[in-house]
Design a protein around this motif. Structure first.
Motif, PDB file in Angstrom:
ATOM      1  N   SER A 337       0.853  -1.186   0.000  1.00  0.00           N
ATOM      2  CA  SER A 337       0.000   0.000   0.000  1.00  0.00           C
ATOM      3  C   SER A 337       0.888   1.235   0.000  1.00  0.00           C
ATOM      4  CB  SER A 337      -0.939   0.018   1.215  1.00  0.00           C
ATOM      5  OG  SER A 337      -0.195   0.057   2.416  1.00  0.00           O
ATOM      6  N   LEU A 338       0.297   2.344  -0.425  1.00  0.00           N
ATOM      7  CA  LEU A 338       0.985   3.629  -0.475  1.00  0.00           C
ATOM      8  C   LEU A 338       0.124   4.646   0.263  1.00  0.00           C
ATOM      9  CD1 LEU A 338       3.484   5.058  -1.595  1.00  0.00           C
ATOM     10  CD2 LEU A 338       2.191   5.567  -3.661  1.00  0.00           C
ATOM     11  N   TYR A 371      -5.321   1.720  -6.802  1.00  0.00           N
ATOM     12  CA  TYR A 371      -6.276   1.181  -5.836  1.00  0.00           C
ATOM     13  C   TYR A 371      -5.580   0.719  -4.557  1.00  0.00           C
ATOM     14  CZ  TYR A 371      -5.487  -3.914  -6.120  1.00  0.00           C
ATOM     15  OH  TYR A 371      -4.978  -5.187  -6.004  1.00  0.00           O
ATOM     16  N   LYS A 372      -4.250   0.786  -4.527  1.00  0.00           N
ATOM     17  CA  LYS A 372      -3.494   0.484  -3.313  1.00  0.00           C
ATOM     18  C   LYS A 372      -3.247   1.723  -2.470  1.00  0.00           C
ATOM     19  CE  LYS A 372      -0.972  -3.540  -5.142  1.00  0.00           C
ATOM     20  NZ  LYS A 372       0.368  -4.115  -5.415  1.00  0.00           N
ATOM     21  N   PHE A 373      -3.715   2.877  -2.922  1.00  0.00           N
ATOM     22  CA  PHE A 373      -3.502   4.093  -2.151  1.00  0.00           C
ATOM     23  C   PHE A 373      -4.400   4.105  -0.928  1.00  0.00           C
ATOM     24  CE2 PHE A 373      -2.161   6.626  -6.162  1.00  0.00           C
ATOM     25  CZ  PHE A 373      -1.027   5.842  -6.254  1.00  0.00           C
ATOM     26  N   SER A 374      -3.861   4.606   0.180  1.00  0.00           N
ATOM     27  CA  SER A 374      -4.601   4.717   1.431  1.00  0.00           C
ATOM     28  C   SER A 374      -4.549   6.163   1.910  1.00  0.00           C
ATOM     29  CB  SER A 374      -4.010   3.786   2.497  1.00  0.00           C
ATOM     30  OG  SER A 374      -4.642   3.969   3.739  1.00  0.00           O
ATOM     31  N   ASP A 375      -5.667   6.643   2.462  1.00  0.00           N
ATOM     32  CA  ASP A 375      -5.725   8.020   2.947  1.00  0.00           C
ATOM     33  C   ASP A 375      -5.207   8.153   4.376  1.00  0.00           C
ATOM     34  OD1 ASP A 375      -7.710   6.641   4.177  1.00  0.00           O
ATOM     35  OD2 ASP A 375      -9.337   8.029   3.684  1.00  0.00           O
ATOM     36  N   THR A 376      -4.566   7.118   4.908  1.00  0.00           N
ATOM     37  CA  THR A 376      -3.981   7.181   6.242  1.00  0.00           C
ATOM     38  C   THR A 376      -2.516   7.590   6.157  1.00  0.00           C
ATOM     39  OG1 THR A 376      -3.394   4.835   6.173  1.00  0.00           O
ATOM     40  CG2 THR A 376      -5.545   5.422   7.091  1.00  0.00           C
ATOM     41  N   THR A 431       5.134  11.884  -2.843  1.00  0.00           N
ATOM     42  CA  THR A 431       4.436  12.861  -2.005  1.00  0.00           C
ATOM     43  C   THR A 431       3.236  13.493  -2.695  1.00  0.00           C
ATOM     44  OG1 THR A 431       6.021  14.527  -2.757  1.00  0.00           O
ATOM     45  CG2 THR A 431       6.494  13.426  -0.671  1.00  0.00           C
ATOM     46  N   SER A 432       2.974  13.148  -3.961  1.00  0.00           N
ATOM     47  CA  SER A 432       1.857  13.738  -4.709  1.00  0.00           C
ATOM     48  C   SER A 432       0.677  12.790  -4.830  1.00  0.00           C
ATOM     49  CB  SER A 432       2.329  14.156  -6.109  1.00  0.00           C
ATOM     50  OG  SER A 432       3.379  15.093  -6.032  1.00  0.00           O
ATOM     51  N   ILE A 433       0.604  11.819  -3.957  1.00  0.00           N
ATOM     52  CA  ILE A 433      -0.470  10.831  -4.038  1.00  0.00           C
ATOM     53  C   ILE A 433      -1.830  11.483  -3.821  1.00  0.00           C
ATOM     54  CG2 ILE A 433      -1.345   8.680  -3.064  1.00  0.00           C
ATOM     55  CD1 ILE A 433       1.298   8.477  -4.597  1.00  0.00           C
ATOM     56  N   SER A 434      -1.912  12.394  -2.872  1.00  0.00           N
ATOM     57  CA  SER A 434      -3.204  12.988  -2.529  1.00  0.00           C
ATOM     58  C   SER A 434      -3.756  13.892  -3.626  1.00  0.00           C
ATOM     59  CB  SER A 434      -3.073  13.796  -1.227  1.00  0.00           C
ATOM     60  OG  SER A 434      -2.077  14.789  -1.361  1.00  0.00           O
ATOM     61  N   THR A 443     -13.493  12.257  -6.149  1.00  0.00           N
ATOM     62  CA  THR A 443     -13.363  12.577  -4.727  1.00  0.00           C
ATOM     63  C   THR A 443     -12.412  11.625  -4.031  1.00  0.00           C
ATOM     64  OG1 THR A 443     -15.325  11.225  -4.259  1.00  0.00           O
ATOM     65  CG2 THR A 443     -15.663  13.595  -4.608  1.00  0.00           C
ATOM     66  N   THR A 444     -12.420  10.358  -4.444  1.00  0.00           N
ATOM     67  CA  THR A 444     -11.513   9.354  -3.901  1.00  0.00           C
ATOM     68  C   THR A 444     -10.999   8.488  -5.036  1.00  0.00           C
ATOM     69  OG1 THR A 444     -13.314   7.773  -3.494  1.00  0.00           O
ATOM     70  CG2 THR A 444     -12.722   9.277  -1.684  1.00  0.00           C
ATOM     71  N   LEU A 445      -9.931   7.729  -4.733  1.00  0.00           N
ATOM     72  CA  LEU A 445      -9.410   6.787  -5.715  1.00  0.00           C
ATOM     73  C   LEU A 445     -10.070   5.413  -5.577  1.00  0.00           C
ATOM     74  CD1 LEU A 445      -5.626   7.674  -5.664  1.00  0.00           C
ATOM     75  CD2 LEU A 445      -7.184   7.855  -7.602  1.00  0.00           C
TER      76      LEU A 445
END
Length: 445
Positions: A337-338, A371-376, A431-434, A443-445
């Protein structure tokens, strides 16, 4: 004569004090016997030997014959209590039991500071609720690590949910969009009980619940179930299969003729990239770095060596990395995850490979689907992790040993050690994932 009448009074007082001291001694003896009996019962249940320290101390206060002996024993009770408190750590360390008579195994003590980690489960864990056979089978495969890897676990979970949805029948006076969510909850709980949920599974299940809640109430039940299964197929196709193909095209361009590509463990996406580059007749060699407990690099090595013509490969364990990193031209890594702060949650040892590559000015390319991105936010690998089963350990320590085998499966790599992240939307800094959802109009990935 009056003096003779006053003499028996001290004897009565001594007899009265003697009876009180004896009562206190007998009370302490009963308490110690009860504690010894409880400790013996628990040790018999756990298969350990019974310690006789409490039983020997319980036989002391009963042999008082003169008034002076109970007084001397009562004076010695503080020192005896101090000695028992000093001996308590020794008893606990030896597994004989704590001060309250409870036994504490060395394994639970060794893992106490790691109790928040995802502990390995036994294959035959208890089934609670109405669990579909496909979910039971999948849970066993998860717990035995027969299905391993973020993509493989996500695809297997969604495929099992398709079977659950097709076999589902809406009860009377209920709607599919509402009751199906209730039906899926114990299925998800069973999978989490078998093995902690991955970020990919969590994102996929969240999307599935969104599709269920948005299904049309007026649709016939079978049509609604077919529509949900079609949405699952689209998710697997768009977010995993096609995304991997796009990432392959982008990453292959970074491999030049004569390059030495270094990779760690086994990532299904990195394996596809290397095989794709080899099919394009690019001449390069691969260094596969591996480590315990899973030794997944052996599977990658077998896949790369089975090509025609065979791809030149070098296999080494993690301690040999410093002597091999100087020969590498590029490092390709996979990810579990990222996270929002750019940290990479991946197989344990990835952080060491990335940091050493940065030290030697070797570019590190992270291959990861969106789809492996996490907002944490993840700061280290200690706040969240998972432990591998003991069957993957080289040698299990003896039961009376002070050593305990501890195999964390993941670690956290800081964003400063990653050169670029290869995704289906292009090459981006970690660092540009968000900013990706905003660029895609979502709104989300």
């Amino acid at each position: 004569m009056p003096e003779l009448g006053l003499k028996p009074a001290p004897a009565d007082a001594d007899a009265q004090s003697l009876s009180k001291a004896q009562k206190r001694a007998e009370g302490r003896a009963r308490q110690e016997q009860q504690r010894a009996a409880k400790a013996a019962q628990k040790q018999q249940q756990s298969g350990q030997g019974v310690s006789g320290t409490t039983g020997s101390s319980s036989s002391k206060p009963k042999g008082s014959a003169t008034p002076k002996k109970p007084i001397s024993e009562s004076n010695k009770t503080p020192s005896a209590a101090a000695s028992t408190s000093k001996d308590a750590p020794t008893n606990i360390r030896d597994g004989a039991g704590g001060p309250d008579g409870s036994s504490d195994s060395p394994k639970s003590r060794g893992l106490r500071i790691f109790s928040h980690f995802g502990l390995p489960k036994t294959p035959g864990h208890q089934i609670k609720g109405d669990i579909h056979p496909a979910i039971v089978k999948l849970g066993l495969q998860f717990s035995e690590f027969k299905i391993c890897g973020a993509n493989a676990r996500c695809i297997a979970t969604l495929t099992a949910f398709k079977t659950v949805i097709q076999d589902y029948v809406t009860p009377p006076h209920n709607t599919l969009s509402r009751h199906l969510m209730t039906h899926l909850s114990p299925q998800i709980t069973h999978l989490v009980t078998a093995r902690p949920m991955s970020v990919t599974m969590g994102n996929a299940i969240r999307q599935l619940k969104l599709e269920i809640s948005g299904s049309d109430i007026d649709l016939p039940e079978q049509d609604a179930k077919d529509a949900l299964c079609h949405k699952i197929d689209e998710y697997i196709r768009d977010r995993i299969i096609i995304a991997d193909e796009v990432i392959e095209d982008l990453a292959v361009k970074k491999i030049k003729d004569g390059d030495v590509v270094l990779t760690y463990a086994r990532s299904s996406l990195v394996e596809k990239i290397l095989l794709r580059a080899h099919s394009l007749d690019k001449r390069f060699s691969v260094i596969v770095i591996d480590s315990r407990p899973l030794l997944e690099g052996k599977t990658l090595l077998h896949s790369l060596a089975s090509t025609v013509p065979p791809l030149p490969c070098t296999y080494a364990l993690l301690p040999a990395l410093p002597s091999l990193i100087i020969d590498a031209d590029i490092v390709l890594l996979g990810a579990h995850s990222l996270h929002t702060n750019g940290s990479v949650y991946s197989r344990a040892g990835t952080a060491m490979v990335a940091m050493l590559a940065k030290e030697h000015s070797v570019p590190v390319m992270l291959c990861c689907e969106t789809y492996k991105f996490s907002d944490t936010v993840m700061l280290d690998g200690f706040g969240k992790n998972e432990l591998a089963p003991t069957k993957f350990s080289l040698e299990v320590p003896k039961s009376n040993s002070n050593l305990e085998a501890l195999n964390p499966l993941y670690d956290s790599t800081p964003a400063s050690c990653i050169t670029a992240v290869v995704t289906e939307v292009g090459l981006i800094p970690p660092t540009s994932i968000s900013s990706i959802p905003l660029a895609l109009g979502r709104t989300t990935l």
